[in-house]
Scaffold this motif. Structure first.
Motif, PDB file in Angstrom:
ATOM      1  N   ARG A 164       0.853  -1.192   0.000  1.00 56.02           N
ATOM      2  CA  ARG A 164       0.000   0.000   0.000  1.00 56.02           C
ATOM      3  C   ARG A 164       0.886   1.239   0.000  1.00 56.02           C
ATOM      4  O   ARG A 164       1.975   1.224   0.563  1.00 56.02           O
ATOM      5  CB  ARG A 164      -0.884   0.009   1.244  1.00 56.02           C
ATOM      6  CG  ARG A 164      -1.751  -1.221   1.375  1.00 56.02           C
ATOM      7  CD  ARG A 164      -3.196  -0.867   1.091  1.00 56.02           C
ATOM      8  NE  ARG A 164      -3.974  -2.079   0.940  1.00 56.02           N
ATOM      9  CZ  ARG A 164      -5.261  -2.146   1.267  1.00 56.02           C
ATOM     10  NH1 ARG A 164      -5.876  -1.104   1.757  1.00 56.02           N
ATOM     11  NH2 ARG A 164      -5.918  -3.259   1.073  1.00 56.02           N
ATOM     12  N   VAL A 205       1.310   5.235   0.939  1.00 53.43           N
ATOM     13  CA  VAL A 205       0.849   6.358   1.743  1.00 53.43           C
ATOM     14  C   VAL A 205       1.607   7.600   1.282  1.00 53.43           C
ATOM     15  O   VAL A 205       2.837   7.597   1.252  1.00 53.43           O
ATOM     16  CB  VAL A 205       1.103   6.113   3.243  1.00 53.43           C
ATOM     17  CG1 VAL A 205       0.709   7.337   4.060  1.00 53.43           C
ATOM     18  CG2 VAL A 205       0.331   4.888   3.712  1.00 53.43           C
ATOM     19  N   ASN A 208       2.500  11.440   2.023  1.00 52.03           N
ATOM     20  CA  ASN A 208       2.496  12.551   2.980  1.00 52.03           C
ATOM     21  C   ASN A 208       2.483  13.846   2.183  1.00 52.03           C
ATOM     22  O   ASN A 208       3.484  14.235   1.602  1.00 52.03           O
ATOM     23  CB  ASN A 208       3.736  12.506   3.879  1.00 52.03           C
ATOM     24  CG  ASN A 208       3.642  11.410   4.910  1.00 52.03           C
ATOM     25  OD1 ASN A 208       2.563  11.084   5.382  1.00 52.03           O
ATOM     26  ND2 ASN A 208       4.770  10.828   5.257  1.00 52.03           N
ATOM     27  N   ALA A 227       3.844   4.591   8.991  1.00 50.34           N
ATOM     28  CA  ALA A 227       3.556   3.877   7.748  1.00 50.34           C
ATOM     29  C   ALA A 227       4.638   2.845   7.462  1.00 50.34           C
ATOM     30  O   ALA A 227       4.361   1.724   7.030  1.00 50.34           O
ATOM     31  CB  ALA A 227       3.430   4.874   6.596  1.00 50.34           C
ATOM     32  N   ALA A 256       4.155  -0.083   4.686  1.00 50.59           N
ATOM     33  CA  ALA A 256       3.612   0.640   3.540  1.00 50.59           C
ATOM     34  C   ALA A 256       4.746   1.377   2.829  1.00 50.59           C
ATOM     35  O   ALA A 256       5.787   1.656   3.414  1.00 50.59           O
ATOM     36  CB  ALA A 256       2.548   1.631   3.997  1.00 50.59           C
ATOM     37  N   VAL A 296       6.071   4.795   1.374  1.00 52.98           N
ATOM     38  CA  VAL A 296       5.804   6.178   1.750  1.00 52.98           C
ATOM     39  C   VAL A 296       6.387   7.119   0.708  1.00 52.98           C
ATOM     40  O   VAL A 296       7.543   6.979   0.319  1.00 52.98           O
ATOM     41  CB  VAL A 296       6.420   6.505   3.126  1.00 52.98           C
ATOM     42  CG1 VAL A 296       6.082   7.934   3.523  1.00 52.98           C
ATOM     43  CG2 VAL A 296       5.909   5.533   4.171  1.00 52.98           C
ATOM     44  N   ALA A 353      -3.528   6.101   0.502  1.00 53.58           N
ATOM     45  CA  ALA A 353      -3.884   7.030   1.574  1.00 53.58           C
ATOM     46  C   ALA A 353      -3.117   8.322   1.364  1.00 53.58           C
ATOM     47  O   ALA A 353      -1.963   8.309   0.922  1.00 53.58           O
ATOM     48  CB  ALA A 353      -3.550   6.455   2.947  1.00 53.58           C
ATOM     49  N   LEU A 371      -3.731   4.332  10.606  1.00 54.38           N
ATOM     50  CA  LEU A 371      -3.469   3.817   9.257  1.00 54.38           C
ATOM     51  C   LEU A 371      -3.947   2.371   9.145  1.00 54.38           C
ATOM     52  O   LEU A 371      -4.529   1.975   8.126  1.00 54.38           O
ATOM     53  CB  LEU A 371      -1.981   3.922   8.924  1.00 54.38           C
ATOM     54  CG  LEU A 371      -1.449   5.337   8.680  1.00 54.38           C
ATOM     55  CD1 LEU A 371       0.068   5.323   8.514  1.00 54.38           C
ATOM     56  CD2 LEU A 371      -2.106   5.969   7.453  1.00 54.38           C
ATOM     57  N   LEU A 418      -6.771   1.438   6.580  1.00 49.94           N
ATOM     58  CA  LEU A 418      -6.229   0.815   5.370  1.00 49.94           C
ATOM     59  C   LEU A 418      -6.088  -0.698   5.474  1.00 49.94           C
ATOM     60  O   LEU A 418      -5.891  -1.365   4.472  1.00 49.94           O
ATOM     61  CB  LEU A 418      -4.827   1.368   5.090  1.00 49.94           C
ATOM     62  CG  LEU A 418      -4.684   2.674   4.333  1.00 49.94           C
ATOM     63  CD1 LEU A 418      -3.210   3.022   4.208  1.00 49.94           C
ATOM     64  CD2 LEU A 418      -5.293   2.558   2.958  1.00 49.94           C
TER      65      LEU A 418
END
Lengths: 207, 338
Positions: free
Chosen positions: B53, B55, B57, B74, B79, B81, B111, B316, B320
């Motif tokens: 996944r 994420v 920022n 994360a 995940a 990032v 996300a 998160l 998620l």
């Protein structure tokens, strides 16, 4: 324990109880049977581990933890020493996380001395597809490096989907996939019993 | 559940405002964070849960601790990032929020953690239909900062109720005092809303010029006298005096503010024995808090940073981790149903 359908497992607390299945459910193990099975497993552990000097019991929440504590009590009676017992939550390691809503986590509690170099016995209530144990092995790998890992279950109902087998089995219970196996323990459910029932069509529909 | 026009089968939930959380949802986040905190004690501080996944920022405002806190959270969940800060990006060349969002959507962001100078930007992002992913508010203007409020509530529960004893419980009956620049503080607003939801009694203390209009509708009491409130506070939350937002004469001098609303050792001595001092950081030592207080055992500023990672992991994970979020967005739902 299985991960493909909660209605089949003892972990009903997480997704709501499938009380409807209880109507046709019949008990296959009662409290004395469960106690005898655990006593036998405890003796087998001592025998195979040659005294159980380095055994650490890790229960898989929810009911595996209670079984692990009971086993630890019986091992302490046999060996005269206290056996480290903890819990191992496998939620974050499940392979079906994305098939369902995110679920609440349970406690992972590793005894103070850790698991490195020790004989870890994983304890769960029902062995079904084997996916829970696969997740538990992954989770254990992030926590330490045991000397060996063994598996103790109260009920083995078959239908494995992974090459996993139990080292200690309370009762082998041949089932069909249409049946459900529910373990109830006094600590969580108020009584000790293992129920065999028929799967409700609605329960499978909510997957 | 929020369903966006044209959204896929995955139905995202968001965390925009602390007001959207029910008591049970807030307690679920705190309980989850308690388990996440234990990962920090392990040799391998990583969980495979959010593998694959992404994420993003998305930070339009400067922030160090919130961004690295989300990044650490994360990454501990495995995940991927992507950090996007407005400085030196296409935003400084004039790109709109919409185009930035569409770009992130095209890159497959699951996300978006957004900090924006404009109040309401995360809400706009979540309801616009520009992106399918989850939106987490990491601070918008002077509006809200829900994860800060959650980590403050988490710190409060750990200190006042206990880490293990607190599981499943809220902050019923605890007295929390929030002191300082309430007018410009998104932290104060989110905290008032969330702590009220969790059953705490909140009192805001500030110079009259730094109390926002409409505060009488907030679920809290307002006081202008810190010394009167201190003896009955289980926790005092000191807010930073935000010099960058002090564009008018809100108080005569910094010295006077510090004398009337700053927390020093002598004032801390008048607080109840087990009460704690909180600060969201960064601290202005000598302004709202003296070094003596900041370095005392009762100050939880550093603990709050550590707890921030656990709370953001919990948020998160719950948004998620599954096929649909465990925390829904009730206010957006209500509008959806109209």
């Amino acid at each position: 324990m299985d991960t493909s359908d909660t209605s089949e497992t003892g972990r009903i607390g997480e997704t709501g109880r499938t009380e409807g299945a209880g109507e046709a459910a019949r008990p296959v193990l009662e409290a004395p049977d469960i106690a005898r099975a655990l006593t036998r497993i405890a003796h087998e552990i001592v025998e195979r581990a040659k005294g159980a000097d380095d055994v650490v019991l890790l229960g898989i929440p929810t009911r595996g933890v209670f079984l692990a504590r009971r086993l630890a009590g019986k091992l302490a009676e046999i060996t005269g020493r206290s056996i480290p017992v903890g819990s191992l939550d496998i939620t974050m390691y499940r392979d079906d996380l994305r098939l369902r809503p995110a679920r609440a986590l349970a406690r992972t509690d590793i005894p103070g001395d850790g698991v490195d170099g020790r004989l870890v016995v994983l304890v769960d209530d029902v062995l079904f597809s084997g996916r829970t144990i696969r997740a538990a092995l992954d989770a254990l790998g992030d926590i330490g490096r045991p000397r060996a890992v063994q598996l103790a279950v109260l009920v083995d109902r078959g239908h494995r989907e992974l090459p996993i087998r139990a080292d200690y089995v309370g009762k082998n219970l041949p089932t069909s996939l249409r049946e459900t196996v529910k373990v109830q323990l006094a600590e969580e459910d108020g009584r000790d019993t293992v129920l065999l029932g028929l799967k409700q069509p609605a329960a499978s529909g909510e997957r | 559940m929020l369903r966006l026009p044209g959204a896929g089968p995955r139905t995202p939930g968001h965390l925009i405002s602390a007001a959207d959380l029910s008591r049970d949802e807030a307690v679920l986040i705190l309980d989850t964070a308690e388990e996440m905190a234990r990962v920090a004690d392990r040799p391998i501080k990583k969980l495979p849960t959010l593998r694959g996944r992404t994420v993003v920022n998305l930070f339009f405002e400067d922030s160090t601790r919130t961004r690295i806190s989300f990044e650490a959270a994360a990454k501990r969940l495995s995940a991927d990032v992507i950090n996007f800060s407005a400085k030196g990006s296409s935003v400084s060349k004039g790109e709109s929020l919409k185009d930035t969002a569409l770009t992130l959507e095209a890159m497959g962001a699951d996300a978006v953690v957004i900090r924006h100078g404009a109040s309401g930007a995360p809400y706009r992002l979540a309801t616009s239909g520009w992106i399918d992913g989850v939106v987490v508010n990491a601070g918008d203007g002077t509006h809200e900062h829900p994860t800060q409020a959650l980590l403050d509530a988490f710190t409060l529960r750990r200190r006042l109720v206990g880490a293990d004893a607190g599981i499943g419980r809220d902050l019923d009956g605890r007295r929390v005092t929030i002191v300082g620049d309430v007018l410009h503080s998104r932290v104060a607003r989110s905290n008032v809303l969330l702590l009220h939801t969790l059953g705490a009694h909140v009192t805001v203390v500030a110079p009259p010029t730094l109390v926002p209009i409409g505060v009488e509708r907030w679920p809290c009491e307002v006081s202008y006298d810190l010394d009167r409130v201190l003896p009955e506070s289980d926790a005092v939350m000191m807010l930073r005096v935000q010099r960058e937002r002090m564009n008018a004469a809100f108080f005569p001098t910094e010295r006077e503010y510090s004398r009337r609303y700053g927390l020093n050792g002598e004032r801390m001595g008048r607080m109840p024995g087990k009460s704690i001092v909180m600060h969201p950081g960064p601290m202005n030592r000598g302004m709202e808090i003296t070094a003596e207080v900041a370095d005392s055992d009762r100050c939880t500023a550093v603990e709050q940073v550590a707890n921030g990672v656990s709370i953001r992991m919990a948020v998160l994970y719950l948004l998620l981790g599954g096929n649909e979020p465990a925390v829904t967005h009730s206010r957006l739902n209500a509008e959806e149903n109209k």
